[in-house]
Write an enzyme that holds these catalytic residues in place. Structure first.
Site, PDB file in Angstrom:
ATOM      1  CG  HIS A  88      -0.378   0.005   2.556  1.00 30.15           C
ATOM      2  ND1 HIS A  88       0.059   1.155   3.164  1.00 30.15           N
ATOM      3  CD2 HIS A  88      -0.160  -0.998   3.443  1.00 30.15           C
ATOM      4  CE1 HIS A  88       0.517   0.873   4.376  1.00 30.15           C
ATOM      5  NE2 HIS A  88       0.408  -0.434   4.571  1.00 30.15           N
ATOM      6  CG  ASP A 133      -2.643   4.091   2.694  1.00 31.40           C
ATOM      7  OD1 ASP A 133      -2.192   3.019   2.257  1.00 31.40           O
ATOM      8  OD2 ASP A 133      -3.554   4.141   3.552  1.00 31.40           O
ATOM      9  CD  GLU A 135      -3.139  -1.473   5.350  1.00 38.37           C
ATOM     10  OE1 GLU A 135      -3.274  -2.506   6.039  1.00 38.37           O
ATOM     11  OE2 GLU A 135      -2.598  -0.425   5.793  1.00 38.37           O
TER      12      GLU A 135
END
Length: 352
Positions: free
Chosen positions: A70, A72, A126
């Site tokens: 992910h 983020d 996420e």
């Protein structure tokens, strides 16, 4: 842009990605950089769905492996841009999980003919509620992009294999009473006081430890929030205790719910959120190769990760990444330089 020199060095690539702020919901810039780097690689078919970037080889191999990470991070805590002290890189996302994302991106552009076909997944959101998770959206809209024979989530594991994951369930347990003026409290029933019995059940709770394929998952049932009260002069007639149950992957979500309702029999229980666990996923041939490359036994993943989304599709999946899970989300988050090239060597050995 990410230069060829940066893409060739997973440590420098980690720092370049860390220095692009990408708190959940604001991943457009980093997704664009990842997409551009992948589109410069002619051996990859690249597509972008929102802020999810998918890159695939199509070499006609007998098996397909997924590497997923992910993009983020949690909110920045005064820890950007990154800093370096000796052989340690400090900054938001260094451990969770831009060092892992750097491994996937580095391998995607430098391994042109892997012995497995590979799908590289870079996704958003996420770290927030499941409905926004880019991998969840992809599993609904394009489930074919998650289909594989084996998957590796590049979550922080400190360079070891963390197998499967726990399931998680949140519930509200409500106690009730009767309102009254606090000067005449004997006319009411205090719902906050009644919550003491709920807390005593939790305090006396004995969690299971379950060993599956040599990995021990310890369950936990805990109060995480309490809400109650009307005003400073009112005996409250309701109190809500939020509990979180982390359960071993041998339980289904339905079994986990039944267990929580049994523990709090006699109270109103409202399930607010749940997600299944994932079994260890150690039986797949690539998993065994990965374990051989690391040379250390696997351990259970204590927490929930997106391996569960792959498990739900019948894809065995493991967690492996250079970051230290104990540092995830911390102000002092950092990653050791040595863990990053080691992870690249291990995964390059898997891909061939």
């Amino acid at each position: 842009m990410l230069s060829p020199e940066i893409l060739a060095d997973p440590v420098e690539l980690t720092r370049a990605l860390v220095d692009v702020e990408s708190v959940s919901g604001a991943e457009d810039r980093i997704a664009g950089l990842v997409e551009a780097a992948l589109r410069d690689s002619p051996h990859l078919a690249v597509e972008r769905v929102g802020n999810v970037v998918v890159a695939r080889t199509d070499l006609g191999r007998d098996s397909r492996v997924v590497l997923a990470g992910h993009l983020d991070t949690v909110p920045v805590a005064g820890n950007l841009p990154s800093t370096v002290d000796g052989d340690v890189m400090w900054g938001c996302g260094t451990s969770d999980m831009k060092s892992g994302v750097a491994l996937a991106l580095h391998l995607a552009v430098t391994v042109a003919r892997p012995r497995y076909d590979v799908t590289y997944l870079f996704y958003d959101c996420e770290e927030v509620e499941s409905e926004r998770n880019g991998l969840r959206r992809l599993s609904v809209d394009r489930p074919d992009r998650l289909r594989a024979d084996f998957a590796v989530l590049l979550e922080p594991t400190y360079g070891l294999i963390e197998a499967g994951c726990q399931g998680t369930l949140r519930a509200m347990v409500t106690t009730t009473g009767r309102r009254a003026h606090s000067a005449r409290s004997w006319l009411g029933v205090n719902a906050i006081h009644a919550a003491g019995a709920v807390l005593r059940r939790l305090d006396g709770y004995g969690p299971r430890s379950v060993t599956i394929d040599g990995c021990t998952y310890r369950e936990g049932l805990n109060a995480v929030r309490i809400a109650g009260g009307v005003a400073g002069n009112v005996i409250p007639d309701e109190c809500r205790v939020e509990v979180n149950f982390r359960f071993a992957p041998d339980r289904s979500e339905a079994q986990a719910e039944a267990h929580v309702r049994e523990v709090f029999d006699g109270y109103r229980v409202e399930i607010t959120d749940s997600a299944p666990g994932a079994p260890p996923g150690l039986s797949a041939a690539p998993a065994k190769e990965l374990l051989d490359a690391i040379g250390e036994p696997p351990r259970a993943k204590l927490g929930w990760t997106d391996v569960a989304r792959f498990a739900a599709l019948g894809v065995p999946a493991l967690n492996f990444g250079p970051g230290d899970p104990k540092l995830a989300h911390a102000r002092e988050e950092h990653v050791e330089f040595t863990k990053i090239p080691h992870g690249a060597v291990v995964l390059r050995r898997l891909l061939g």
